[in-house]
Structure formats: C-alpha cells, structure tokens
Design an enzyme around this catalytic site. Structure first.
Site, mmCIF file in Angstrom:
data_model
loop_
_atom_site.group_PDB
_atom_site.id
_atom_site.type_symbol
_atom_site.label_atom_id
_atom_site.label_comp_id
_atom_site.label_asym_id
_atom_site.label_seq_id
_atom_site.Cartn_x
_atom_site.Cartn_y
_atom_site.Cartn_z
ATOM 1 N N ASP A 82 0.751 -1.145 0.022
ATOM 2 C CA ASP A 82 0.110 0.089 -0.116
ATOM 3 C C ASP A 82 0.873 1.207 -0.107
ATOM 4 O O ASP A 82 1.802 1.346 0.860
ATOM 5 C CB ASP A 82 -0.880 -0.238 1.297
ATOM 6 N N ASN A 254 -10.286 0.696 -0.300
ATOM 7 C CA ASN A 254 -9.226 0.509 0.621
ATOM 8 C C ASN A 254 -9.882 1.077 2.083
ATOM 9 O O ASN A 254 -10.459 2.008 2.337
ATOM 10 C CB ASN A 254 -8.009 1.269 0.620
HETATM 11 P P1 13P Z 1 -9.053 4.961 5.327
HETATM 12 O O1 13P Z 1 -8.149 5.796 6.254
HETATM 13 O O2 13P Z 1 -10.221 5.605 5.004
HETATM 14 O O3 13P Z 1 -9.352 3.404 5.785
HETATM 15 O O4 13P Z 1 -8.404 4.278 3.932
HETATM 16 C C1 13P Z 1 -7.307 3.374 3.958
HETATM 17 C C2 13P Z 1 -6.489 3.479 2.693
HETATM 18 O O5 13P Z 1 -6.857 3.876 1.890
HETATM 19 C C3 13P Z 1 -5.371 2.657 2.705
HETATM 20 O O6 13P Z 1 -4.631 2.582 1.538
HETATM 21 O O1 G3H Z 2 -3.533 4.883 3.758
HETATM 22 C C1 G3H Z 2 -2.614 4.503 4.533
HETATM 23 C C2 G3H Z 2 -3.154 3.429 5.619
HETATM 24 O O2 G3H Z 2 -4.103 3.592 6.425
HETATM 25 C C3 G3H Z 2 -1.817 2.740 6.312
HETATM 26 O O3 G3H Z 2 -1.427 3.770 7.334
HETATM 27 O O4 G3H Z 2 0.907 4.213 6.952
HETATM 28 O O5 G3H Z 2 -0.264 4.305 9.275
HETATM 29 O O6 G3H Z 2 0.264 2.024 8.244
HETATM 30 P P1 G3H Z 2 -0.004 3.615 8.072
HETATM 31 ZN ZN ZN Z 3 -4.543 4.785 0.838
#
Ligand code: 13P
Ligand code: G3H
Ligand code: ZN
Length: 309
Positions: A82, A254
């Site tokens: 991600d 997501n």
């Molecule tokens: P949220 O913060 O809305 O759950 O989105 C998660 C996300 O886009 C991770 O890439």
């Molecule tokens: O979009 C980001 C996700 O919610 C992951 O968050 O970078 O704190 O792991 P993080």
């Molecule tokens: Zn994201």
C-alpha cells in the site's frame, strides 16, 4: 493455494459490479480477523501492507503470517504493498514475494508520476506482479471547497486515460473526494460521481481503486469514547456511496481506519470492564473478533463481494 494477483479478481468484480476489499494489516490478530471473515463470507481478499506496517512488524513476519493464513484456509489472497513511495520499496516487496504493489507518485507532476510508475510496471510485469498507481490528490478536510479547487485536486479524466496508456499500469487509484483517516468531510459527505462516471466510461473494463474509504461508524467512535477515548467528532464516507461506487467500476476499496476503530473500541471496552486483567490474549482476542465482524459487514453490505471467491 499460493498468493494470487488481483487480475482475475478485478475482472470478475468489474463484470459483477462489486468491489474487492483491501484491508491493511499490521499484526497476527488483524490478519486472522480479516481472513476468518473472508472465509466465512467466501469473499475474494486483498491484504495490504504499508511501509509503516512493514517497519512495525518487520517484512518477514507479515509475509509469513499471510502465508500461514493461506496454509490454514486455502483462500486465494493477494498480498499488496500500500502506498509504495519509490521504486526501491516496490522492488523490495516484489523480490519478497508480493503479488501486487502500489507505486504512489500522486505527489509528483504528471510526467514524473508517469516515469516512476512505468519503471515499477516494467520491473513488476517481468516478474508476474501487478501494479496500482495513483493520479490526483486525496482531498483533505480543508481542501476542495469550490469547483476550481476540486479540478486542481481531483483526477482529470483525460489525464487518467493518457496515464493508463503510457504506463501500462493494472489499476488506478483516483481522487473523487475521499481521504485517509477519520476526518474526511467538514460538512455533508460528497463524492464526485460525475467524474467517476466519466473516468470509467473513458476506460471501460479498467479497474479503478478508491482509497480513504472508511465510513467511520459513529457507534464505534462513541464506544471508544465511552471507555476513555477522546476521539473528536469524525466523519467518513457513507456506506451507500461506496456501494454505488462499486457498481460503477470501482473494483478495489481500501479500508483501514474502520478496522482500527473496531479493534480499539473492543480492547478499550474489555480493559475497562476487566481492570485487573493483564493477559494480552484476553483483550486481543475480542479485538480480533471485532475486526472479523467489521470486515464481514463490509463484504456483505458494502462491497457486495460475499460469495464471490
Ligand atoms: P481509510 O483511512 O479511509 O481507512 O483508508 C485506507 C487507505 O486508503 C489505505 O490505503
Ligand atoms: O493509507 C494508509 C493506511 O491507512 C496505512 O496507514 O501508514 O499508518 O500504516 P499507515
Ligand atoms: Zn490509501
């Protein structure tokens, strides 16, 4: 059953007008909760790992935990990076066995985003790995108040077509009004469905991705706060809007924040009701169950992917 890519999943999702859930994972309980829900719901599944999660748990642990989930359940699972911010982290995840990576060049000018994305696509495709990119900026709570600001921030449909053609990317995250975290809208929640419609009609059959798609259910914020939390009024994307997006060609949605809220509410409740307890299994177990319930709800009632594995 080994890890799979999202290629077939997205084809079926597009045709079936539903979305596959991509849930962020950081530890064993989160992975188990999500996977148990997918197993019961017979739903396709993407588990995604951020750079922060990789740092927290160490890359090997998360990969081995996901492999354990596959051994345990036989479910086809996509392991996805991600928000990869550069070529190196994408390469590291590809070399490490991930079946999907995101290169997030959305903060760069158009040409630089294309160049970076193309470099990752070339490396990934040679190794059978699929790539998600991002074009447009996910608006923060203060952004995009009027039309010209929206045009500057949200994904431009013509650019999206050119971007996909020139990079050969497999899916594209777009900006239509969602944002990360618990505070997404100042006033009434609003997504730019006209823009989404335009993008999907100009890229027929191509998988579109929506980030920042947590709904931040009020009852979980209230539950956290009832047991000592201090989360100020938060505002997420209404679930009916996500359902609509899934029917319009969004194939991957997501979700992270809602899982964090569900787990934290349950751990807070347990510890507050059992103040003398200090066995981590006693509060992480309910936390895992809360994740499972939240994910099952998303799959069944929001994404529409239950029964589609
Ligand atoms: P949220 O913060 O809305 O759950 O989105 C998660 C996300 O886009 C991770 O890439
Ligand atoms: O979009 C980001 C996700 O919610 C992951 O968050 O970078 O704190 O792991 P993080
Ligand atoms: Zn994201």
């Amino acid at each position: 059953m080994p890890l799979v890519t999202s290629e077939e999943m997205f084809k079926k999702a597009y045709e079936g007008k539903y979305a596959v859930g991509a849930f962020n994972v950081n530890n064993m309980e989160i992975i188990q909760g999500i996977v148990e829900a997918a197993l019961e719901e017979k739903a396709p599944l993407i588990l995604q790992v951020s750079a922060g999660a990789r740092k927290y748990a160490k890359p090997t642990y998360l990969r081995k935990l996901v492999e354990a989930a596959i051994d345990d359940t036989g479910l086809p699972i996509v392991l996805h990076l991600d928000h990869g911010e550069d070529f190196e982290i994408c390469k590291s995840c590809i070399d490490d066995g991930f079946t999907s990576v995101m290169i997030d060049g959305s903060k760069y000018p158009f040409e630089k985003n294309i160049e970076l994305t193309k470099r990752v696509v070339d490396y990934a495709h040679e190794r059978g790995v699929v790539v998600e990119a991002e074009l447009g900026r996910l608006a923060g709570i203060e952004d995009a108040v009027n039309v010209s600001e929206r045009d500057a921030i949200f994904t431009d449909p013509d650019e999206a077509v050119e971007f996909v053609e020139r990079t050969g990317v497999d899916s594209l995250a777009i900006a239509i009004g969602t944002s990360h975290g618990a505070y997404k809208f100042k006033g009434e929640p609003k997504l730019d469905f006209e823009r989404l419609e335009k993008i999907t009609s100009m890229l027929p059959g191509f998988p579109i991705v929506l980030h920042g798609a947590s709904s931040v259910p009020k009852e979980f914020v209230e539950l956290c706060n009832k047991y000592g939390g201090q989360i100020p009024g938060a505002q997420g994307v209404p679930e009916n809007m996500l359902r609509k997006a899934a029917e319009m060609g969004v194939c991957k949605i997501n979700i992270d924040t809602d899982l964090r809220l569900a787990m934290t509410a349950s751990v807070r409740k347990y510890l507050s009701e059992n103040p003398s307890q200090f066995d981590p299994r006693k509060f992480l177990g309910p936390g895992r169950e809360a994740i499972k319930q939240m994910v099952a709800h998303k799959m069944r009632n929001v994404l529409g992917c239950s029964g589609k594995a």
